[in-house]
Design a protein around this motif. Sequence first.
Motif, PDB file in Angstrom:
ATOM      1  N   LYS A   1      11.855   2.993   4.982  1.00 27.22           N
ATOM      2  CA  LYS A   1      11.122   1.944   4.251  1.00 27.22           C
ATOM      3  C   LYS A   1      11.086   0.670   5.078  1.00 27.22           C
ATOM      4  O   LYS A   1      10.068  -0.019   5.133  1.00 27.22           O
TER       5      LYS A   1
ATOM      6  N   LEU B   1       7.679  -1.299   6.228  1.00 27.66           N
ATOM      7  CA  LEU B   1       7.440  -2.729   5.986  1.00 27.66           C
ATOM      8  C   LEU B   1       7.263  -3.488   7.300  1.00 27.66           C
ATOM      9  O   LEU B   1       6.433  -4.394   7.395  1.00 27.66           O
TER      10      LEU B   1
ATOM     11  N   THR C   1       3.952  -5.739   8.441  1.00 25.25           N
ATOM     12  CA  THR C   1       4.101  -7.180   8.656  1.00 25.25           C
ATOM     13  C   THR C   1       4.225  -7.566  10.129  1.00 25.25           C
ATOM     14  O   THR C   1       4.402  -8.737  10.436  1.00 25.25           O
TER      15      THR C   1
ATOM     16  N   VAL D   1       6.790  -3.090  -1.557  1.00 23.40           N
ATOM     17  CA  VAL D   1       5.494  -3.218  -0.900  1.00 23.40           C
ATOM     18  C   VAL D   1       5.254  -4.680  -0.539  1.00 23.40           C
ATOM     19  O   VAL D   1       5.896  -5.580  -1.091  1.00 23.40           O
ATOM     20  N   ILE D   2       4.341  -4.891   0.367  1.00 18.28           N
ATOM     21  CA  ILE D   2       3.920  -6.247   0.723  1.00 18.28           C
ATOM     22  C   ILE D   2       2.584  -6.494   0.038  1.00 18.28           C
ATOM     23  O   ILE D   2       1.629  -5.734   0.232  1.00 18.28           O
TER      24      ILE D   2
ATOM     25  N   LEU E   1       7.043  -9.920  -0.449  1.00 17.84           N
ATOM     26  CA  LEU E   1       7.722  -8.657  -0.737  1.00 17.84           C
ATOM     27  C   LEU E   1       7.742  -8.478  -2.254  1.00 17.84           C
ATOM     28  O   LEU E   1       8.199  -9.357  -2.993  1.00 17.84           O
TER      29      LEU E   1
END
Length: 135
Positions: free
Chosen positions: A26, A30, A34, A125-126, A131
């Motif tokens: 995860k 992420l 990003t 999630v973004i 976040l």
Amino acid sequence: MNKNIWTYIEKDKNGITDISLQVLSKGKELANVTDAKLSSVVLGSDIKSLADEIISYGAEKVYIAEHEDLEEYVTTLYRKIVVELVKNDTPDIFLFPGSTQGNDLASVVASELQTGCVMDCHDLVIENEQLVQKR
């Protein structure tokens, strides 16, 4: 957006725990979204060999605290080390496994650093450069 994402890696007698690999996965997801740098933190004794494995799963950097006193998880010792690491190289996001050890350590680290801590998330999630934790 965030530029430094960290994951805490737990180990047991068989090596890196499955839940830690899930957190690392995860974190990598992420970091890709990003354009952040992914780092991992692992504490224990006789653990330097885990660094290559952690890197193979996507971490760019691995912080290792290795000492015989860290063989077994002790909240106060682990908290002190993780807090010092965070103070020295402030991550934007720090993910911990949703295990007994992970929940314990995340809560005491967050408390000492006077920051937020969300547990038992089913997804992260973004959204709009923020976040978002889903429970």
